[in-house]
Write a protein that holds these residues in place. Structure first.
Motif, PDB file in Angstrom:
ATOM      1  N   LEU A 275     -37.662  -7.797 -75.130  1.00 42.91           N
ATOM      2  CA  LEU A 275     -36.829  -6.683 -73.816  1.00 42.91           C
ATOM      3  C   LEU A 275     -37.514  -8.041 -72.765  1.00 42.91           C
ATOM      4  N   ARG A 276     -38.823  -8.411 -72.098  1.00 45.59           N
ATOM      5  CA  ARG A 276     -38.762  -8.565 -71.102  1.00 45.59           C
ATOM      6  C   ARG A 276     -38.069 -10.506 -71.170  1.00 45.59           C
ATOM      7  N   ALA A 277     -38.161 -10.901 -72.280  1.00 41.88           N
ATOM      8  CA  ALA A 277     -37.404 -12.582 -72.330  1.00 41.88           C
ATOM      9  C   ALA A 277     -35.680 -12.104 -72.385  1.00 41.88           C
ATOM     10  N   TYR A 278     -35.651 -10.843 -72.349  1.00 47.34           N
ATOM     11  CA  TYR A 278     -34.776 -11.128 -72.802  1.00 47.34           C
ATOM     12  C   TYR A 278     -33.571 -10.877 -71.246  1.00 47.34           C
ATOM     13  N   GLN A 279     -34.255  -9.429 -70.768  1.00 43.04           N
ATOM     14  CA  GLN A 279     -34.362  -9.683 -68.260  1.00 43.04           C
ATOM     15  C   GLN A 279     -34.695 -11.115 -67.867  1.00 43.04           C
ATOM     16  N   TYR A 280     -35.488 -11.706 -68.187  1.00 46.39           N
ATOM     17  CA  TYR A 280     -35.726 -13.354 -67.851  1.00 46.39           C
ATOM     18  C   TYR A 280     -34.838 -14.073 -67.843  1.00 46.39           C
ATOM     19  N   TRP A 281     -34.599 -13.878 -69.260  1.00 40.88           N
ATOM     20  CA  TRP A 281     -32.767 -15.125 -69.502  1.00 40.88           C
ATOM     21  C   TRP A 281     -31.521 -14.146 -68.694  1.00 40.88           C
ATOM     22  N   VAL A 282     -31.726 -13.079 -68.233  1.00 47.45           N
ATOM     23  CA  VAL A 282     -31.010 -12.585 -67.578  1.00 47.45           C
ATOM     24  C   VAL A 282     -31.130 -13.075 -65.819  1.00 47.45           C
ATOM     25  N   MET A 283     -32.256 -13.316 -65.656  1.00 44.73           N
ATOM     26  CA  MET A 283     -32.912 -13.646 -63.808  1.00 44.73           C
ATOM     27  C   MET A 283     -32.453 -15.250 -64.022  1.00 44.73           C
ATOM     28  N   MET A 284     -32.798 -15.647 -65.075  1.00 49.82           N
ATOM     29  CA  MET A 284     -32.360 -17.145 -65.485  1.00 49.82           C
ATOM     30  C   MET A 284     -31.361 -18.015 -64.857  1.00 49.82           C
ATOM     31  N   ASP A 285     -30.315 -16.734 -65.875  1.00 47.98           N
ATOM     32  CA  ASP A 285     -28.441 -17.150 -66.012  1.00 47.98           C
ATOM     33  C   ASP A 285     -28.296 -16.694 -64.419  1.00 47.98           C
ATOM     34  N   VAL A 286     -28.760 -15.608 -64.378  1.00 46.95           N
ATOM     35  CA  VAL A 286     -27.798 -15.016 -63.054  1.00 46.95           C
ATOM     36  C   VAL A 286     -28.479 -15.326 -60.896  1.00 46.95           C
TER      37      VAL A 286
ATOM     38  N   LEU B 258     -38.987 -21.338 -66.241  1.00 49.37           N
ATOM     39  CA  LEU B 258     -38.206 -20.451 -67.622  1.00 49.37           C
ATOM     40  C   LEU B 258     -38.416 -20.384 -68.442  1.00 49.37           C
ATOM     41  N   TYR B 259     -37.113 -21.276 -69.084  1.00 48.47           N
ATOM     42  CA  TYR B 259     -36.333 -22.007 -69.786  1.00 48.47           C
ATOM     43  C   TYR B 259     -36.656 -22.170 -70.515  1.00 48.47           C
ATOM     44  N   ALA B 260     -38.046 -22.745 -70.495  1.00 54.30           N
ATOM     45  CA  ALA B 260     -39.327 -23.395 -71.611  1.00 54.30           C
ATOM     46  C   ALA B 260     -40.224 -21.554 -71.685  1.00 54.30           C
ATOM     47  N   TYR B 261     -40.685 -20.992 -70.979  1.00 59.22           N
ATOM     48  CA  TYR B 261     -41.532 -20.011 -71.344  1.00 59.22           C
ATOM     49  C   TYR B 261     -40.170 -18.998 -72.015  1.00 59.22           C
ATOM     50  N   ILE B 262     -38.832 -18.547 -72.040  1.00 65.40           N
ATOM     51  CA  ILE B 262     -38.521 -18.161 -72.886  1.00 65.40           C
ATOM     52  C   ILE B 262     -38.194 -18.390 -73.883  1.00 65.40           C
TER      53      ILE B 262
ATOM     54  N   TYR C  99     -30.922  -6.943 -59.710  1.00 62.09           N
ATOM     55  CA  TYR C  99     -32.358  -7.926 -59.654  1.00 62.09           C
ATOM     56  C   TYR C  99     -33.342  -6.897 -59.645  1.00 62.09           C
ATOM     57  N   TYR C 100     -33.512  -5.696 -58.971  1.00 64.55           N
ATOM     58  CA  TYR C 100     -34.312  -5.560 -59.459  1.00 64.55           C
ATOM     59  C   TYR C 100     -34.351  -4.506 -60.689  1.00 64.55           C
ATOM     60  N   ARG C 101     -32.937  -4.203 -61.115  1.00 70.27           N
ATOM     61  CA  ARG C 101     -32.901  -3.375 -62.086  1.00 70.27           C
ATOM     62  C   ARG C 101     -33.740  -4.100 -62.981  1.00 70.27           C
ATOM     63  N   SER C 102     -33.384  -5.796 -63.458  1.00 63.57           N
ATOM     64  CA  SER C 102     -34.152  -6.397 -64.393  1.00 63.57           C
ATOM     65  C   SER C 102     -35.772  -6.223 -64.506  1.00 63.57           C
ATOM     66  N   LEU C 103     -36.043  -7.085 -63.209  1.00 63.36           N
ATOM     67  CA  LEU C 103     -37.257  -6.595 -63.200  1.00 63.36           C
ATOM     68  C   LEU C 103     -38.431  -5.573 -63.288  1.00 63.36           C
ATOM     69  N   TYR C 104     -37.442  -4.392 -62.735  1.00 68.27           N
ATOM     70  CA  TYR C 104     -37.702  -3.439 -63.269  1.00 68.27           C
ATOM     71  C   TYR C 104     -38.369  -3.083 -65.014  1.00 68.27           C
ATOM     72  N   GLN C 105     -37.440  -3.525 -65.267  1.00 69.58           N
ATOM     73  CA  GLN C 105     -38.064  -3.332 -66.631  1.00 69.58           C
ATOM     74  C   GLN C 105     -39.011  -4.008 -67.109  1.00 69.58           C
ATOM     75  N   ILE C 106     -38.715  -5.139 -67.056  1.00 70.84           N
ATOM     76  CA  ILE C 106     -39.615  -6.032 -66.983  1.00 70.84           C
ATOM     77  C   ILE C 106     -41.447  -6.098 -66.523  1.00 70.84           C
ATOM     78  N   THR C 107     -41.824  -5.280 -65.409  1.00 73.27           N
ATOM     79  CA  THR C 107     -42.546  -4.570 -64.936  1.00 73.27           C
ATOM     80  C   THR C 107     -43.089  -3.529 -66.013  1.00 73.27           C
ATOM     81  N   LEU C 108     -41.966  -2.556 -66.911  1.00 69.87           N
ATOM     82  CA  LEU C 108     -42.470  -1.615 -67.371  1.00 69.87           C
ATOM     83  C   LEU C 108     -42.865  -2.308 -69.049  1.00 69.87           C
TER      84      LEU C 108
END
Lengths: 997, 549
Positions: free
Chosen positions: B171-182, B208-212, B126-135
């Motif tokens: 990359l942000r969209a990819y990590q939001y996909w991870v967040m959405m999936d998990v 989130l799906y619509a956003y991605i 969770y924190y790893r994916s959101l960290y990358q999104i923050t970057l």
């Protein structure tokens, strides 16, 4: 025969002090000054009345006054004692011994407080002092050991038993969670940085305890607030020894110490191990049993011999009182390959000019410390290594040490298997050389036209230079599988390190004191300004392989890293006393730290205290039983900023190392990472309310104090979780939360026997402290799950402690073990706390605290004629320790592990029969209350030797004599509460010789 | 009197000096000599590239110092805190594909499906994916065209930075996909708000799906064309591949499947002809997998986007280091894996073994696939038992040989401790499988014959001949799921696949120690989503926990 001795001695003195000394032919007076208990009084002043001619007494209370003739009157004085006068007719050498009696119903002892001193009777805050005569004796190698167990409310726990290992000093339990809990230490006016010194385990190490004269410990905020910043955890003011009036006094002492470990970690012996493996192992595992019987702990530990020599010369030449000392300390650790050599020097000059209107005080403490650090991972390896394997393999591979082999692996070593403990020690060279200088120059000018006003300016410097290296030979097993560079494998390594610190303090203050006799008032006021600058420069170096080739991935991006911050402060204090009965102190300090963002830099730390000297009231004045009674009440705020970085309010970008690059196409780029930031961070503030009583009975034969305190910390510097997506880190040290401490301190000293030949003094001090975290979130949240802390060895990332609202900081967080009918713990069976039928992390519960709930210090000194005997002891109650050695090695799959090898471990496996690790079971949480006899000592004072020109005292000491505890591990005393293969505290036998000329 | 006045004057002067010095100190900025301000970083093209290297590097690395020392994520052991190791643990350990001996915090509850909101592994992800999104958010804010122009950066450099921005959005969209999936319903922030200025709101899975989807469509034209970007950087192919994956699971995320769009975007990738299957499946996960080529000489083989690792330049204990070390133990020879020694951790279960034909031998002599007709069956038999009595015993369960830090010619990687194996986030076979599955589900635009052809491409590569090819009647949804397990084994798909097929929590499909029971048992369906970490729930008042926790 005797004459030759005297001549030799005179020649020696002439040789050393030819410039300073003038020898009179007329005669001399010598003798000894003792107190009411016939204890020698060092530092008493003996002067010829009506002249400037005088000397101070040495550590054994002896003095020698030369160049006197005719009939003179001697004045013998000492603070807190009645000045005595003796008239003597001098012809040749006369002996005059003096007994001083304390001033009744009064404590005129002068106590060092922040930016000045005060008579003890006038104190309003909670301040404890320990002077030389009460210091711990024996193998004392660092300053804090001098006062261990001596002061109520001060807990000093040595970190471990390594040479120079240092101590954790906690005053009233410490006020912070993630900030520093180290008190502020001020030496001769120089506030020391709490930052580590590269190459030294403990910065205080570099100070020779033999140069210290007094400790003043400011425990409550009303006393400490004048130090504002950094004073939340109390202040320890150390004053070094100064030159005394009179002829030079040479003091020499030497000590020889022998140390041994007291107890081995309880692992299986070779025969127990054989039986155990045969009972639980399969044929492949049994086949790994060797024929040797190796006690690996005997292999890594040794009997260590250390010695310590100190020489000092003090006196006054002309207008210049001086003291010069040199010290040498050679310590060897009980863990092989650990040692330390320290050379120290101290210089103190305190001349006065302009008819005593201008006083200059110069102090310098310098030291060089060379140290070899042992690889302490050998301690854990000794617990784990198969005891049926031999120490040496008989061949030359891996330096000749026996290692666990695996023919299928590329380097021949079994991956992840423990390495030979002795090889770990002997194949690592981790050496450092550290220099440190602490120096201060202060000028105090009493205005000629307005002598009530003093102007004081001072400059202090605290600098260090620490460097060292860690070196491994290419054949060391720890160096496999080596490092591949361009297809070539390299072994061995040499890593250098170096850091210098450069801290300066500039201070100026004005002080005013006046007795307004007409209104029975005394006023004492102070205002000042100080600027402190702290700077640390760390040099970065590449690592080299043994063949001198540089490891290209270790070449640093920056050659140096510089950390600096600046503290600017104003402070003021007013003391008012009326009729010696009612005392009032108010103070304020304002600090500006560059560690915080502009706008949140300033902290204000006010304090006020009042006291009522009941015993000076008419109705008690003539009471001969209750001779002193004083009530004190104080409140104050103090600050803390330790534990955070110098620039953390900025979000700066840092470049990754060359081993953390990312590949785009065929190019690797070092990444630029934005740093986490917390712009709103500011001072951690601690408010303390203190109520105390000082009491004395029978002219001070029984005396002591009782203090109650309540301390709250706001803007707690605590590591909190940042809401995800709001920062470049998921946790950050923020000013969030509150914590409180409540406590009682009690102290009593009795001079139980005070006759000419026999005296007995005993002291008991007791502290009760209760700590509780009251909030840990920005918005108080009762459902906050707490912060997991206290990483343990074993499971990667497993923690055993928690900071949670409503409980003491770092409380243990465990499952409650369920036991079978036979009293054995049932493996994996825990109490289902929430009753949901599943055992998961919701069933963990907050358990005991690692900190003692009550702690005691006890000391006794008994003298019979020339013999003295004494002890000091400590006891802690309610402190719990997690036995990590047992939890990480005391189960079957550790002995028969997944690597396919057999390993040794804790003998608790025989009791529990656990097959797998049960890290979070409270079975491993043990009550570690203890009673420890820290020190017993016996001394014989030969008195005059060398035809009455010298004093000789021989002492014998045993340190860490015995310990009474139920704790099953090696040592119940732990600074963290997690016992995991600490460097053991040895028992030390010391023989000392003290010679004063 | 005169002198007294003089003294007072002196004191006043001293006071004035002190006060003026102090007011300077109030605003004095001391800054570190070995760090850069954002002004300095974002003033040169190289600065942008190095900042972007961190944005991408957050995939592979655990911190700023390889292999450990300056972690990005706190509260979890640094070695375990990289993206793919955490993601793999959450995708594979709760399924039939993997069991592990480790008892580190949070690990065992994954396979026994008894995790809770304090699980260290899911919290780490969770924190790893959101960290990358923050970057990503930070980079996008620092790289607006106006800001880039203000630094005097123009021409090709400005174009590169514009591509970086599009990639950061990807990359942000990819990590939001991870967040959405998990995690389903995570907190949500974009570059529209200043970092740290507000506490992020929670976004629902549907929103989130619509956003991605809209974000991916928005950046589609802004990306470098398929297979035209530098190796390791995302391009248009990656955008289409992620869209295909998102649409494939639309039914799970929104309740409404979208098989048609899944077909469309899978076909877009397949149709570019930039990608093709490499001849030898067993060369896919090796130290030199970045050098694989397709038979026609294509540039990056079947990898659409990879996480790049390097044993000396990108040292980490996560990602492919974890996949090349943790599965090695027992009698498995470390040298064959290009490592100094195994970590005796992960194995697979008999469920997976049974998806493959029986091997020709089980004595280890025919490494790595034991002469199995299907070359994808890379398992280790000697000393291992197929039956699992205890997940904590390494020799229970079969060893996995798919990931090896050796090159295709058999020499070792650049390090015996770390790994050179690059891991694909997307590779072409997934697109074939998506096409086939969505077509079988009745998505428009799909053709059954084409689907069969795609599947047989995979079968043919795996068998080295047509012996493994299937006929139309064999191509069922169950077959596609099984083929995904064979083809994409241990690549981080299994949990998502089982959920899409409704098999993850139900008692319809069982595996050893599912639900913590040796024979396997069904578990509550709320476990289809991981919980939001308790730590963030406490820190962010906008968050509501997923139902069931």
């Amino acid at each position: 025969m005797k004459k030759t001795y005297l001549i030799k001695y005179v020649f020696l003195l002439l040789f050393i002090f030819s410039a300073a000394s003038v020898f009179a032919q007329s005669g001399s007076i010598s003798g000894k000054v003792v107190d009411e208990a016939n204890q020698p009084l060092p530092g008493a002043t003996v002067t010829v009345k009506g002249t400037q001619h005088g000397v101070g007494t040495d550590v054994n209370g002896n003095y020698r006054l030369t160049n006197v003739s005719g009939t003179v009157t001697l004045q013998i004085s000492f603070v807190g004692y009645r000045t005595s006068e003796k008239t003597v007719s001098v012809s040749g050498n006369v002996t005059v011994n003096v007994n001083l009696t304390p001033v009744p119903n009064d404590l005129n002892e002068v106590v060092v407080i922040g930016y000045g001193s005060e008579k003890k009777k006038d104190l309003t805050g909670s301040i404890s002092t320990v002077t030389e005569k009460d210091f711990n004796t024996g193998d004392v190698t660092t300053p804090e050991q001098l006062i261990q167990g001596k002061v109520a409310g001060v807990s000093i726990i040595s970190n471990d038993g390594s040479p120079g290992g240092g101590s954790q000093i906690l005053i009233r339990g410490g006020a912070s969670v993630n900030g520093s809990n180290q008190p502020l230490i001020v030496i001769d006016g120089v506030p020391l940085s709490n930052d580590a010194i590269s190459g030294a385990a403990n910065p205080l190490d570099l100070i020779n305890p033999n140069d210290i004269a007094t400790f003043s410990i400011l425990k409550d905020a009303s006393a400490a607030a004048i130090y504002g910043n950094r004073a939340s955890n109390g202040v320890i003011i150390i004053t070094t020894k100064k030159g005394k009036a009179g002829k030079p006094v040479i003091s020499f002492n030497t000590q020889l110490s022998v140390s041994k470990i007291t107890k081995e970690a309880p692992v299986l012996t070779a025969s127990q191990f054989r039986n155990y493996i045969k009972s639980v192992g399969d044929s492949a595992q049994v086949a790994q049993l060797g024929t040797a019987n190796t006690d690996w702990q005997k292999v890594i530990y040794q009997t260590a011999v250390s010695n310590n020599d100190n020489l000092s010369i003090s006196g006054t030449t002309g207008i210049l009182p001086y003291r010069v000392s040199v010290g040498y300390d050679d310590q060897n650790g009980v863990l092989k390959t650990s040692d330390l050599q320290r050379y120290t020097t101290g210089i103190s000059l305190s001349p006065s000019f302009l008819n005593d209107h201008l006083k200059i005080d110069f102090n310098f403490l310098g030291s060089q410390q060379k140290q070899r650090f042992a690889n302490t991972s050998a301690i854990g390896a000794a617990d784990s290594f198969n005891p049926t394997d031999p120490v040496y393999s008989g061949n030359k591979n891996y330096g000749g040490y026996y290692e666990v082999l695996d023919p299928t692996s590329s380097d021949g070593l079994k991956s992840l298997a423990p390495l030979n403990p002795l090889g770990l020690l002997e194949e690592e060279q981790n050496r450092s050389t550290v220099y440190r200088a602490i120096s201060s120059l202060a000028a105090d000018y009493k205005l000629h036209f307005f002598p009530d006003l003093h102007v004081n300016v001072s400059y202090g410097f605290d600098g260090s230079n620490g460097s060292g290296y860690t070196d491994y030979p290419p054949y060391a097993a720890s160096q496999y599988p080596g490092t591949i560079v361009n297809g070539v494998t390299y072994y061995g390594s040499n890593t250098k390190y170096k850091a210098t610190t450069d801290n300066t303090t500039m201070d100026g203050h004005l002080s005013y004191a006046h007795d307004f006799k007409s209104i029975k008032s005394h006023v004492d006021a102070l205002a000042g300004y100080s600027d402190q600058n702290f700077s640390t420069t760390t040099s970065n170096y590449a690592t080299y392989f043994s063949n001198g080739i540089v490891n290209p991935t270790t070449i640093p991006t920056y050659a140096t890293g510089i950390g600096q911050y600046d503290l600017t402060s104003f402070y003021a204090r007013l003391n008012y006393s009326y009729d010696d009965k009612y005392l009032l102190t108010v103070s304020d300090r304002s600090d500006i730290s560059t560690r915080f963002a502009p706008g949140s830099r300033t902290g204000n730390f006010p304090a006020a205290a009042a006291s009522w000297v009941v015993s000076n009231e008419d109705f008690l004045k003539d009471n001969h039983v209750l001779t002193q009674l004083k009530f004190r009440l104080g409140y104050g705020k103090t600050g803390n900023e330790d534990g955070i970085g110098d620039y953390e309010y900025l979000s700066d970008y840092s470049l990754s190392t060359s081993t953390a690059q990312y590949q785009f196409g065929n190019t690797y780029y070092e990444g630029l990472r934005p740093g986490a930031f917390y712009p709103g961070r500011t001072w951690e503030e601690t408010a303390t309310t203190n109520a105390g009583i000082d009491y004395g009975f029978l002219n001070g034969r029984i005396s002591g104090s009782i203090d109650l305190y309540y301390r709250t910390t706001d803007h707690l510097l605590a590591t909190i979780n940042e809401p995800a997506l709001t920062n470049f880190a998921n946790t950050i040290v923020a000013n969030v939360g509150n914590m409180q401490d409540k406590g009682v301190e009690f102290n009593i000293t009795g001079q139980l026997i005070t006759s000419k030949d026999i005296s007995w003094t005993a002291n008991i001090n007791m502290t009760i402290n209760r700590n509780k975290i009251t909030n840990l979130t920005e918005v108080a949240n009762p459902n906050f799950p707490g912060l997991l802390v206290g990483g343990i060895s074993g499971g990667v990332g497993t923690t055993i402690q928690i900071d949670q609202v409503g409980y003491a900081k770092n409380s243990f967080y465990t499952y409650q073990q369920v036991y079978g009918a036979n009293g054995k713990p049932l493996e994996g069976v825990y109490v289902d706390k929430n009753g949901d039928g599943i055992i998961n992390s919701s069933d963990l519960s907050v358990n005991h605290s690692p900190d003692p709930q009550e702690y005691f210090g006890l000391s006794s000194d008994f003298r019979y004629k020339k013999w003295s005997i004494g002890f000091s002891a400590r006891a802690n109650f309610g402190n719990y320790v997690y036995n990590n050695i047992a939890s990480s090695t005391g189960y079957e799959t550790n002995f028969l592990n997944g690597l396919g090898i057999i390993e040794n471990g804790s003998n608790s496996v025989l009791k529990t029969g656990f097959t797998t690790a049960q890290y979070l079971s409270d079975y491993y949480l043990e009550n570690a209350s203890f009673f420890r006899m820290d020190n017993t000592h016996i001394g014989y004072n030969f008195g005059k030797v060398f035809k009455s020109t010298g004093d000789l005292k021989i002492t014998g000491n045993v340190q860490n004599v015995f310990i009474i505890t139920k704790y099953t591990g090696v040592d119940p005393e732990s600074t963290t509460g997690i016992d995991n293969n600490e460097y053991p505290r040895p028992r030390t036998y010391t023989l000392g010789l003290n010679l004063t000329l | 009197m005169k002198m007294k006045r003089h003294t007072i004057k002196m004191m006043l002067l001293a006071g004035i000096v002190a006060v003026s010095v102090t007011s300077c100190k109030k605003n004095l900025i001391l800054s570190p000599n070995n760090e850069l301000t954002s002004q300095q970083v974002f003033s040169t093209p190289l600065g942008y590239t190095q900042a972007m290297a961190k944005v991408y590097g957050a995939f592979a690395l655990t911190g700023n110092e390889g292999p450990a020392g300056e972690p990005d994520i706190e509260g979890v052991d640094e070695g375990t805190s990289d993206f793919f190791r955490e993601f793999w643990n959450c995708e594979e350990l709760p399924t039939d594909e993997a069991v592990i001996t480790y008892t580190d915090p949070g690990v065992q509850p994954l396979h026994s499906m008894s995790w809770d909101a304090t699980n260290a592994i899911s919290q780490g992800l969770y924190y790893r994916s959101l960290y990358q999104i923050t970057l990503c958010n930070n980079f996008i804010q620092q790289a607006t065209p106006a800001l880039v122009a203000s630094h005097g950066i123009t021409g090709a450099d400005a174009t590169t930075i514009a591509y970086y921005v599009a990639e950061a959005r990807f990359l942000r969209a990819y990590q939001y996909w991870v967040m959405m999936d998990v995690f389903g319903n995570p907190p949500f922030a974009t570059d529209a708000t200043k970092i740290g200025s507000t506490i992020p709101p929670q976004i629902s899975r549907k929103d989130l799906y619509a956003y991605i989807v809209s974000e991916l469509k928005a950046i589609d034209p802004l990306m470098v064309k398929p297979n035209q970007n530098q190796y390791g950087r995302a391009d248009e192919g990656a955008v289409w591949a992620l869209l295909a994956r998102v649409y494939l699971n639309a039914g799970v995320y929104t309740g409404t499947p979208d098989w048609t769009d899944a077909i469309t975007y899978a076909q877009k990738v397949i149709g570019t002809s930039s990608y093709g299957l490499i001849p030898n499946f067993q060369n896919l996960m090796l130290a030199d997998d970045s050098l694989n080529t397709i038979s026609g000489g294509g540039k990056t083989s079947e990898f659409i986007l990879t996480i790049n690792y390097n044993g000396t330049k990108a040292e980490t204990y996560g990602g492919s280091q974890y996949l090349t070390h943790a599965p090695v133990g027992g009698s498995m020879p470390p040298a064959d894996f290009g490592i100094s020694g195994g970590y005796d951790g992960s194995r697979t279960t008999s469920n997976i073994i049974s998806l493959f034909p029986a091997p020709a031998t089980t004595d280890g002599s025919q490494f790595p696939s034991n002469g199995n007709a299907d070359s994808r069956a890379q398992f280790w038999y000697p000393g291992q038992s197929e039956t699992i009595n205890s997940v904590l015993t390494f020799t229970d369960g079969l060893g996995v040989c798919k990931f090896r830090n050796v090159t295709s010619t058999g020499t070792g990687g650049s390090s015996l401790t770390y790994s050179d194996v690059d891991l694909p986030l997307f590779r072409l076979p997934e697109m074939y499988l998506i096409y086939a599955e969505a077509t079988l589900q009745g998505g428009a635009g799909g053709d059954a014959g084409t689907a069969l052809g795609y599947i047989n491409l995979l079968r043919q590569r795996a068998y080295g001949n047509a012996n493994g090819n299937i006929i139309a009647s064999q191509l069922t949804l169950q077959f596609v799921l099984d083929e995904r397990a064979r083809e994409l084994f241990w690549e981080g798909f299994r949990r998502t696949d089982l959920i899409r097929y409704g098999l993850f929590t139900s008692s319809t499909y069982l595996w050893p120690f599912k639900g913590g029971v040796a024979a396997g048992t069904g578990v509550a369906s709320y476990l289809n989503l991981f919980p939001l970490p308790a730590t963030d729930l406490a820190a962010n008042p906008n968050l509501k926990q997923n139902p069931g926790y």
